[in-house]
Design a protein around this motif. Structure first.
Motif, PDB file in Angstrom:
ATOM      1  N   VAL C 406       0.842  -1.200   0.000  1.00 36.43           N
ATOM      2  CA  VAL C 406       0.000   0.000   0.000  1.00 36.43           C
ATOM      3  C   VAL C 406       0.878   1.251   0.000  1.00 36.43           C
ATOM      4  CG1 VAL C 406      -1.651   1.333   1.360  1.00 36.43           C
ATOM      5  CG2 VAL C 406      -1.944  -1.148   1.119  1.00 36.43           C
ATOM      6  N   ALA C 409       2.492   1.824  -3.464  1.00 45.47           N
ATOM      7  CA  ALA C 409       1.643   1.521  -4.615  1.00 45.47           C
ATOM      8  C   ALA C 409       1.799   2.530  -5.742  1.00 45.47           C
ATOM      9  CB  ALA C 409       0.182   1.471  -4.177  1.00 45.47           C
ATOM     10  N   LYS C 411       0.552   4.896  -8.731  1.00 49.64           N
ATOM     11  CA  LYS C 411      -0.636   5.745  -8.882  1.00 49.64           C
ATOM     12  C   LYS C 411      -0.473   6.547 -10.164  1.00 49.64           C
ATOM     13  CE  LYS C 411       0.456   7.586  -4.725  1.00 49.64           C
ATOM     14  NZ  LYS C 411       1.791   7.027  -4.476  1.00 49.64           N
ATOM     15  N   GLU C 428      -4.433   1.282  -6.146  1.00 55.05           N
ATOM     16  CA  GLU C 428      -4.810   1.589  -4.768  1.00 55.05           C
ATOM     17  C   GLU C 428      -6.198   1.060  -4.433  1.00 55.05           C
ATOM     18  OE1 GLU C 428      -3.776   5.831  -5.277  1.00 55.05           O
ATOM     19  OE2 GLU C 428      -2.498   5.578  -3.517  1.00 55.05           O
ATOM     20  N   GLU C 432      -7.155  -1.581  -1.472  1.00 57.24           N
ATOM     21  CA  GLU C 432      -8.215  -1.266  -0.513  1.00 57.24           C
ATOM     22  C   GLU C 432      -9.221  -2.408  -0.451  1.00 57.24           C
ATOM     23  OE1 GLU C 432      -8.571   1.430   1.428  1.00 57.24           O
ATOM     24  OE2 GLU C 432     -10.475   0.643   2.186  1.00 57.24           O
TER      25      GLU C 432
END
Lengths: 160, 289, 756
Positions: C406, C409, C411, C428, C432
């Motif tokens: 996380v 990660a 993006k 992401e 989650e």
């Protein structure tokens, strides 16, 4: 010695396939799979490996599921053979076929005839099998597309 | 694949005559699950296959007070769907239930499994530990050979040219006996055994001590192996972890596996020891009822 | 200018689960697959194949075969047209016709066991096979190479003497190295040397095969006009046509490819194998020729995925942030170049934000079958390495590996290993969803006596391609619509295409009747592969449907004698903007078209960039019998960003199917090579793919981050799911036993070895 030979290499075979009587001259070395696909023209039963390891060629002989690639055409003389083509009736699909469609239990569909015939072989004798029993019964049928999840669910749906 | 003729005699004598006539260019056809694969792979070049499934003696299956008689062509499913056999010969049921999958078991049988003489034959160890005998017919009459002596090498048996396996005779198991077979395979079905172990035990009336035991191993030698010393080591011993572990260690010593695409020597030896321990325990459980 | 779309929420058809249009034929055995093809006068073709992995061909004597009763024609290298050494873009990778031709029929030497040296057409399969055994070939056996290390040794036998390798732009001759590429960003060595935690590990993987149940097949005719017709199970009729024409040295217009139903491909049915040979046999015999491949030959001669040697090094700072990574990747190409090191470079670091990175990739020839794409080619390999290394780094540093993923990660704006910057992606969101999933929040449970349980996670990524697709529509008088599109349907895609059209037109899915066209009935369409089909062909269908609305507005304008601009269309109803209450439904309009200008047809085509990046994470719970090393999967969940699921059942199916292929790859599948360079386990008996008894139900979590580059937000989904399973299982084994495996397959024997 009784012999079915009418010539050195072909065998006179009388058999019932999906309820219809067939009289055939089958080369002694020809598999039941080729007899169905090439001689009679029933191509619903599929070739996958020709050595009994994938189940794509599954048919029933006298109610028992077999790999037709490992049976000779000559061996079904006097026997009752059922293939995928005999599963639906003019009244409609077999519940397994319907369940496979509703549960999206096929992707490419090449293994589907084998699975349907095999699963029918189970449900005809055991109407409410457990998930484990279904998986065990179908272990002789390979599917590479689905991961078996939706196939198992479809069989469960079709069982009572 | 060499194109072959199909013949289906209805007597043993006819079959024997055909096999004599063609020599090693004809084979008896029972389930076909080994024969057709080998013919297609050109392992054998055949002029004829002799379907034995119309010969009554080879298709008979009976169990009574004297024992169990399995015709050479009887398919696995007929054996494991027989409630009487399932109760009396659980070790044989174990073997029949794991050869291939359901489709194979509809056709393949113990006769073919034995005659195919693969070191990995899942039906063979149980027959060995039950003391089964093979009844053979040939041009010179019939003879009997212990299943434990039947396989002489990979794909080789005591059968001479023109000889035909007729049936496998299994003596009635002793009171307070039990048997079990298992194998290790990489998946959960459809594999050839990496190692297999069959065990037969006879316990005393209290169920606390071994009277005798037999242990047979698959896939760890050129033929299935009767691990005589390992089985004998249990005679008279109490049923406890120590004696079982000792027998398992002796079974491991009796194994002479190779390394191939299905397993390594080290892996197979370890499996023999582990599976022997497990099968002795399971046979004991079955013996105790 | 690239169109972007806002996500919708009020779908009528998208997101539903209609029965697939081809389903009835497929569950009754009526569907015609390539092997089912029949033509009057059809004869059967087989190949004569080399028993050696590497040998010079001294002579070929076909006279005995030709003389055999029932044999119609025999071809050898002498019958093969001289293909050009020309690189052509096939969509998912390039093809050089010279190598492609050589792969199908050996020239001076054989390069892999099973390499065809002749082909025979005879009255039936049995006769053809017996005739094949009569062909006498004299070989001079050469030393063969079966791994990348041996292939690159200075004294290694050279497979292709005229190969010119490309070593970072420099030509290299007398080599088995077809290419060496590098991508480097930042100051890798500097960052690595100042990293607080580093790890360097080597991983090795054997080749594995796609394992489709349907054998390769082709039926061909070559007529008096020099026109070639081919019926085949293919992942793309047009790319097949390009290959056939290039290998046979004819114009593409001379070749018609009719795609029959296809029984699995996973990338392996993009290259052609039998099509040109069947055509040549047909030319020589004057008969239609069918060829169906034996399973042994499928394993030994059709493309598996590359085996790999990979060295991964990663560095992180004291706060658990990745600072540097290097990857040295050697992939086996097989007998001619093309080992997917490009895609591997794109994927290896994709789930992570890493400021300093280097990738070196080598495409290496070995005496094995030429590799073909297998579901995200190159990505599962590097995922095994990278995701294992990430977990091991976390173990050593005492970090939670989920939190690490996380915190690091990728993006929007993250740079991929090959330099491309990500636009909006769903990594992401996937993480989650994984953390809140039922699987992750449920305990693994107690293992029974003698067994140990472990849980492992891993990310996976595929970039998903766009490329070209075409679609045609026409309206039937009863208000249904015919759709012809060019994507061969391996998994239910024709229904998703129909659903696109139905959504636009306000019709039910079953009122749009889809057909997969051949190369003479539909416009050019690229492969069914690359996870592009629902995205790109669906987009083309959407365009065609919107164009159809415009055509129909013209007819309504005629009907009401108003301006076309005053015609509105919504939810299958045409209305007048100027006269309220004046409406006509789609079906009613369809019935009147005869009087309003005749047939109403439309078309749509696309040439697109990417189908949107596909990120996924899998969670695997395993149970290991520590005495035997046997691993069972007891629970498995796939979480993936799927954009928008047009038909959720088939999206779930892609996740489940890919996961199970990865599980088989992780635990048991491999090319077990003999010393002589042949595959010892070339059958389904010993090439062990999972059966239904080896698996639990496979849970799926469809995360929908709509792709702005598709009208309904579709993102490619099919390939990502094969990437996480291998490392997820490696990580689970570590969790269960405290030992880590660095080679695949991670089978029982390897686990027992590791436990010693």
């Amino acid at each position: 010695m009784t012999t079915n030979s009418t010539s050195p290499s072909k065998v006179h075979v009388t058999t019932t396939i999906n309820g219809q009587k067939h009289e055939l001259l089958v080369p002694g070395y020809m598999s039941l799979l080729d007899t169905l696909r090439e001689l009679i023209g029933l191509t619903g039963t599929k070739e996958g490996c020709l050595d009994g390891n994938c189940g794509a060629c599954t048919v029933t002989i006298d109610g028992r599921i077999v790999d037709s690639c490992l049976v000779l055409g000559a061996e079904v003389n006097g026997k009752n053979v059922e293939t995928i083509e005999g599963m639906a009736t003019p009244e409609g699909l077999h519940p397994l076929q319907q369940a496979f469609l509703e549960e999206a239990a096929l992707q490419c569909g090449i293994c589907t005839p084998g699975f349907l015939v095999a699963a029918k072989g189970l449900l005809d004798n055991e109407p409410s099998p457990s998930e484990g029993r279904i998986r065990h019964w179908l272990a002789g049928n390979l599917c590479r597309c689905t991961g078996y999840d939706k196939i198992v669910r479809a069989v469960q749906k079709a069982s009572s | 694949m060499h194109p072959f003729a199909y013949v289906d005699p209805s007597t043993v004598a006819e079959a024997v005559a055909l096999l004599n006539e063609h020599g090693d260019r004809a084979r008896p056809l029972a389930g076909g699950t080994d024969l057709l694969v080998k013919a297609r792979a050109n392992v054998w070049e055949l002029d004829a296959v002799v379907d034995i499934k119309n010969i009554p003696e080879l298709m008979a299956l009976s169990v009574n007070g004297d024992g169990l008689s399995i015709g050479a062509g009887v398919a696995c499913y007929e054996i494991y769907e027989n409630a009487e056999i399932a109760v009396q010969y659980p070790g044989i049921i174990d073997g029949c239930s794991i050869i291939g999958g359901i489709q194979i078991q509809s056709r393949a049988g113990l006769g073919g499994n034995l005659c195919n003489a693969a070191p990995s034959g899942d039906g063979i160890p149980s027959l060995m530990v039950y003391g089964a005998v093979a009844k053979i017919a040939g041009a010179n009459g019939t003879r009997a050979v212990a299943v434990s002596d039947f396989c002489t090498g990979p794909s080789r048996t005591v059968l001479e040219t023109g000889e035909l396996l007729v049936s496998i005779e299994v003596p009635k198991p002793a009171a307070n006996s039990g048997a079990a077979y298992t194998r290790f395979i990489p998946r959960n079905e459809m594999d050839i055994a990496v190692a297999g172990v069959g065990v037969y035990v006879e316990l005393d009336g209290s169920g606390q001590n071994f009277v005798s035991a037999k242990i047979a191993l698959a896939s760890v030698g050129p033929t299935p192996i009767l691990a005589t010393e390992a089985g004998d080591s249990l005679a008279g011993k109490p049923v406890n972890n120590e004696s079982i572990a000792a027998a398992a260690a002796l079974a491991k010593d009796a194994a002479s596996p190779i390394t191939d695409m299905r397993g390594t020597i080290a892996q197979r030896k370890q499996l023999v020891e582990v599976l022997t321990g497990r099968m002795i325990n399971q046979a004991v459980e079955r013996a105790r009822g | 200018m690239v169109a972007t779309f806002e996500p919708k929420t009020d779908y009528k058809v998208v997101g539903t689960r209609p029965i697939r249009h081809d389903g009835y034929d497929k569950v009754t055995g009526r569907a015609i697959y390539g092997g089912d093809m029949k033509l009057p006068g059809l004869i059967w073709g087989v190949c004569v194949r080399s028993p050696y992995a590497h040998a010079n061909i001294k002579s070929i004597d076909t006279s005995a075969a030709e003389a055999m009763d029932g044999v119609f024609a025999v071809i050898t290298r002498d019958d093969m047209p001289k293909a050009e050494s020309k690189l052509v873009d096939l969509g998912e990778g390039n093809i050089n016709f010279k190598w492609a031709s050589n792969k199908l029929m050996a020239n001076e030497k054989v390069l892999y066991k099973g390499h065809p040296v002749a082909a025979i057409a005879a009255v039936d399969r049995y006769t053809a096979e017996e005739a094949a055994r009569l062909v006498v070939v004299e070989y001079e056996v050469l030393e063969s190479i079966t791994n990348v290390v041996d292939a690159l040794k200075p004294d290694a036998p050279i497979l292709l003497p005229d190969l010119v390798g490309d070593d970072l732009g420099e030509d290299v001759t007398n080599t088995n190295m077809a290419a060496h590429v590098r991508h480097e960003f930042g100051d890798v060595e500097g960052a690595m040397s100042s990293a607080a935690h580093t790890i360097e590990r080597e991983y090795n993987m054997q080749m594995v095969h796609q394992g489709y149940i349907e054998p390769h097949n082709a039926t061909a005719t070559w007529d008096e006009e020099g026109r070639i017709k081919v019926w085949t199970s293919t992942q793309g009729a047009f790319p097949a046509r390009t290959q056939i024409a290039g290998i046979l040295q004819v114009d593409v217009s001379k070749v018609k490819v009719t795609p029959l139903e296809i029984g699995g491909g996973f990338g392996g049915k993009i290259p052609v194998y039998f099509e040109p040979l069947a055509a040549l046999l047909s030319k020589k015999s004057g008969r239609p020729v069918k060829m169906v491949m034996e399973r042994t030959a499928i394993f030994e001669t059709t493309g598996p995925t590359p085996g790999a040697r990979m060295i991964i090094r990663i560095g992180a700072d004291v706060d658990g942030k990745l600072t540097a990574a290097t990857a040295d990747i050697w992939f086996e190409a097989g007998a001619n170049p093309g080992a997917f090191i490009g895609p591997a470079a794109m994927c290896v670091y994709a789930p992570y934000e890493i400021p300093n990175t280097r990738i070196d990739g080598w495409d290496v020839l070995v005496n094995k079958p030429k590799v073909a794409p297998y579901r995200a080619p190159g990505s599962p390999q590097v995922a095994f390495a990278m995701e294992s290394a990430i977990d091991e780094l976390c173990e050593n540093a005492g970090w939670d590996s989920m939190k690490f993923r996380v915190d690091n990660a990728s993006k929007e704006g993250t740079r991929r290993g090959d330099g491309v910057l990500f636009s909006k992606i769903g990594m992401e969101e996937v993480l989650e969803a994984a953390q809140t999933s039922d699987h992750w929040t449920s305990p693994i449970g107690e293992a029974p006596e003698g067994k140990k349980r472990g849980r492992g996670i891993a990310n996976g990524y595929w970039f998903n391609i766009g490329l070209k697709s075409s679609a045609n529509l026409s309206v039937n008088a009863d208000g249904t619509v015919q759709l012809t599109e060019g994507s061969t349907d391996i998994g239910g895609s024709r229904t998703s295409m129909a659903m696109h059209v139905a959504e636009v037109l306000g019709l039910a899915a079953h009122d749009v009747r889809p057909t997969v066209g051949d190369t003479e009935s539909i416009g050019y369409t690229d492969v069914t592969g690359g996870s592009r089909t629902t995205y790109a062909t669906g987009y083309a269908c959407w365009i065609a449907a919107n164009n159809l609305v415009e055509v129909l507005k013209d007819r309504v304008a005629v009907l009401w004698d108003i301006n076309k601009d005053d015609v509105d269309f919504k939810d299958s109803v045409f209305s007048s903007k100027t006269e309220s209450g004046k409406t006509i439904g789609f079906k009613e309009l369809a019935g009147k078209l005869d009087d309003l200008g005749g047939p109403a047809n439309s078309t749509g085509s696309v040439d697109l960039e990417s189908a949107g990046d596909g990120f996924g994470m899998h969670i695997a719970d395993i149970e290991i019998d520590i005495a035997t090393g046997k691993t069972d999967i007891i629970r498995y969940t796939c979480i993936q960003d799927v954009g928008t699921a047009i038909h959720p059942s088939y999206v779930e199916g892609q996740l489940q199917g890919g996961a199970v292929q990865g599980i088989g790859w992780a635990l048991n599948e491999e090319y077990f090579m003999t010393d002589a360079g042949s595959m010892a386990n070339s059958s389904f008996l010993d090439y062990r793919m999972p059966t239904s008894l080896d698996l639990p139900l496979i849970e799926t979590v469809l995360v929908e981050v709509p792709n702005p580059l598709h009208p309904y937000g579709v993102r490619g989904v099919g390939e990502t799911p094969i990437c996480p399973p291998i490392p997820a299982i490696a990580n689970a084994i570590q969790n269960a036993l405290g030992v880590r495996l660095y080679n695949t397959p991670m089978n029982a024997g390897s686990i027992l070895e590791a436990l010693k």
